[in-house]
Design an enzyme around this catalytic site. Structure first.
Site, PDB file in Angstrom:
ATOM      1  CB  SER A   1     -14.040 -21.587  -5.021  1.00  0.00           C
ATOM      2  OG  SER A   1     -14.576 -21.465  -6.320  1.00  0.00           O
TER       3      SER A   1
ATOM      4  CG  HIS B   1     -12.804 -20.460  -0.779  1.00  0.00           C
ATOM      5  ND1 HIS B   1     -12.438 -21.762  -1.006  1.00  0.00           N
ATOM      6  CD2 HIS B   1     -14.058 -20.322  -1.291  1.00  0.00           C
ATOM      7  CE1 HIS B   1     -13.416 -22.395  -1.619  1.00  0.00           C
ATOM      8  NE2 HIS B   1     -14.411 -21.539  -1.800  1.00  0.00           N
TER       9      HIS B   1
ATOM     10  CG  ASN C   1     -12.990 -25.803  -4.853  1.00  0.00           C
ATOM     11  OD1 ASN C   1     -13.893 -26.543  -5.230  1.00  0.00           O
ATOM     12  ND2 ASN C   1     -13.229 -24.691  -4.177  1.00  0.00           N
TER      13      ASN C   1
ATOM     14  CD  GLU D   1      -9.387 -23.473   0.745  1.00  0.00           C
ATOM     15  OE1 GLU D   1      -8.903 -24.596   0.590  1.00  0.00           O
ATOM     16  OE2 GLU D   1      -9.926 -22.835  -0.200  1.00  0.00           O
TER      17      GLU D   1
END
Length: 272
Positions: free
Chosen positions: A106, A127, A177, A139
């Site tokens: 992440s 991800h 993130n 992602e």
């Protein structure tokens, strides 16, 4: 996350091998999948036969060498760069040169994970978000050496799983993130300054802000140790930029082992 990703793939009719060296972890993964699928049967989303067929597509393995014929391998271990590098070093020896080797990291650099390994063009980030069977976004991250053809294969694979795929650059925290760090960090600062309580902050952001979950309930779901590790990684990668500075509140909770839902308590208490 590994169990969730495996369940997503098996549900879309892919044959899956789920590897962990710890039998207890595999047993917990199996229980999680059976419970998740049974809930879907109860809700009328799938049939009993769908449930049986999905579980039939999964093989449980404790020896990494059994992954040798895999077309796609997705790693989902904890956010420790040396651990991930050691796994990918082993996979490059075990798997075919044309197999996609993907990390569910992440926040860690795909370029760093692939550095010095054979055929780095087939190493990329994929991800998923927690819980993987529910969250729609994936992602797709290209490292410096990831091939465009391979990245496109990952993108189309994510779409075949019914996910919304987006390309992200290999920068700390990628897209989501990087956005999420200030969301969590500012909430923790408000709590530390005693401006509002956990419950008040979550209530305001869900009832007035329109978020499905508040920052504290969401950290409990993800795991406070995971959230703290990602924050540390992003903070370090941005050369200690202040807006990403980790919180002492998170640090103390990780030290105490109060990690959220998975331990029965974090910012909230949960029934086992």
């Amino acid at each position: 996350m590994g169990a969730g990703i495996a369940l997503v793939c098996a549900s879309k009719k892919y044959d899956v091998m789920l590897f962990d060296s710890n039998l207890d972890v595999l047993d917990k993964a199996k229980s999680y999948m059976q419970k998740t699928l049974e809930n879907q049967v109860i809700k009328g989303r799938i049939s009993d036969q769908d449930k049986a067929d999905t579980l039939e597509r999964i093989t449980w393995v404790q020896n990494m060498n059994e992954l040798t014929d895999g077309d796609i391998v997705i790693e989902a271990v904890s956010e420790r760069i040396e651990l991930k590098k050691s796994i990918f070093a082993a996979l490059t020896e075990i798997c075919r040169p044309d197999a996609l080797l993907l990390s569910n990291t992440s926040s860690l650099s795909i370029t760093a994970i692939a550095g010095g390994l054979a055929h780095p063009e087939r190493i990329a980030g994929m991800h998923f978000f927690n819980p993987a069977p529910v969250m729609p976004l994936v992602e797709v991250i290209r490292g410096n050496m990831t091939g465009m053809e391979q990245a496109e294969r990952v993108f189309h694979f994510a779409e075949s799983l019914g996910k919304i795929a987006v390309y992200a650059s290999d920068t700390p925290g990628f897209i989501v993130n990087r956005i999420a760090r200030p969301f969590y960090n500012e909430s923790l600062r408000i709590l530390q300054d005693k401006v509002a309580t956990v419950e008040q902050i979550d209530h305001i952001l869900t009832q007035a802000g329109g978020f499905k979950m508040g920052p504290f309930a969401l950290q409990d779901l993800i795991g406070i140790d995971v959230s703290f590790a990602v924050t540390e990684s992003v903070y370090t990668s941005f050369f200690q930029e202040g807006r990403f500075k980790p919180s002492r509140i998170q640090q103390r909770m990780v030290q105490a082992g109060t990690l959220g839902r998975k331990t029965g308590g974090g910012f909230y208490e949960y029934n086992s």
